[in-house]
Design an enzyme around this catalytic site. Structure first.
Site, short mmCIF file in Angstrom:
data_model
loop_
_atom_site.label_atom_id
_atom_site.label_comp_id
_atom_site.label_asym_id
_atom_site.label_seq_id
_atom_site.Cartn_x
_atom_site.Cartn_y
_atom_site.Cartn_z
N HIS A 39 23.03 19.66 10.32
CA HIS A 39 22.67 20.15 11.65
C HIS A 39 23.49 19.49 12.77
CE1 HIS A 39 19.37 22.44 10.12
NE2 HIS A 39 18.68 21.39 9.73
N HIS A 50 17.12 25.09 5.50
CA HIS A 50 17.47 25.30 6.91
C HIS A 50 18.94 25.67 7.04
CE1 HIS A 50 14.15 22.27 6.88
NE2 HIS A 50 13.66 23.09 7.81
#
Length: 309
Positions: free
Chosen positions: A127, A166
């Site tokens: 991320h 994710h």
């Protein structure tokens, strides 16, 4: 066939509070399961070096690095970078170890010193955007390793495969306009980080799937989307963002994978690596928060890398 495990005690010293799911216990659970499985003694253990700052700056701005380095709190304290990403006094060192592991493993695999590697490191990375940390991640370990292979070793094409629940938004942002890097992933949607699905391109094959998708769904998309893209791209090295939070026992996601699915995906990627990349793979830990499922899934993944299953 030599598979190495890269890690470092510094990766245990970074923590974000007892309540936080991205905890040092994740690495201890992995070690416990590797020992329990009987394969721990068959793997080469290597300490992660510290990443050098110029290498980190290949993917991250000076401001992104300074945000971590210059805000380290005192002992027992935390500094919030965002709502769920905190740092303690050891976090910068741990982040440099995590990135250093990925790059050192890249060096060793390209040199032929080892066949492949799994980096049991934290903080995770996928991320982390060029402009700053995000979502438990400080520096983007896999992105830095891929750039190291390209810029330091002269490879022309590398692939990053991300099977975290994710979306690896930081990795996608880092390489969206870089034709040297193919990124392929699946991710639960809608879900954090709430990325809008993008059309498939020659170098971005990121497939959203709904909650409760199981291994059959994922295997089908691997066969129909990932593998054709990988065969067309012919990567000279593969990097894996190995998140295990799509496991059916992991409460931070809502997907239904099991250990056999991670082993199957890994074997498929090894076939690609043997065809085009001299077998070269570096895998880096991302998510996975149910400790038992995490440990078991890493064992399945590493067994497949080491061809022990």
């Amino acid at each position: 066939m030599t598979t190495a495990i890269y890690s470092h005690a510094d990766c245990l010293r970074h923590e974000m509070g007892e309540w936080h799911p991205e905890s040092p216990e994740r690495l201890r659970a992995i070690d416990d399961q590797l020992i329990r499985s009987g394969i721990g003694s068959l793997l080469e253990r290597r300490d992660a070096p510290l990443a050098e700052l110029p290498a980190v700056m290949r993917n991250h701005s000076a401001a992104a690095i300074a945000l971590v380095r210059d805000n380290l709190p005192g002992p027992g304290e935390y500094y919030p970078l965002d709502a769920d990403t905190l740092i303690n006094e050891h976090s910068y060192q741990a982040a440099l170890r995590a990135a250093g592991a990925a790059m050192a493993a890249t060096d060793a695999v390209i040199a032929g010193d080892i066949t492949n590697a799994f980096c049991a490191v934290r903080p995770p990375g996928h991320h982390a955007r060029p402009g700053g940390p995000m979502g438990f991640c400080l520096f983007n370990n896999v992105a830095l390793a891929a750039l190291h292979a390209l810029d330091s070793h002269g490879l022309k094409r590398v692939a990053i495969i991300d099977f975290d629940v994710h979306h690896g938004n930081g990795t996608a942002e880092s390489f969206r306009d870089d034709p040297r890097v193919l990124m392929a992933s699946f991710y639960q949607h809608p879900f954090y980080p709430y990325s809008e699905p993008q059309p498939e391109t020659a170098n971005q094959v990121n497939i959203p799937v709904p909650a409760r998708s199981n291994g059959d769904v994922v295997r089908k998309l691997v066969q129909e989307h990932w593998l054709p893209a990988l065969h067309a791209f012919k990567p000279e090295m593969l990097f894996i963002s190995a998140g295990f939070d799509a496991h059916r026992e992991d409460d931070l996601g809502e997907m239904g994978l099991v250990e056999a699915d991670y082993a199957w995906i890994t074997r498929e990627l090894m076939t690609i690596a043997r065809l085009y990349a001299h077998g070269r793979i570096v895998s880096c830990l991302e998510g996975g928060y149910n400790l038992s499922a995490l440990g078991r899934s890493v064992v399945a993944h590493v067994k497949a890398l080491a061809e022990l299953d």
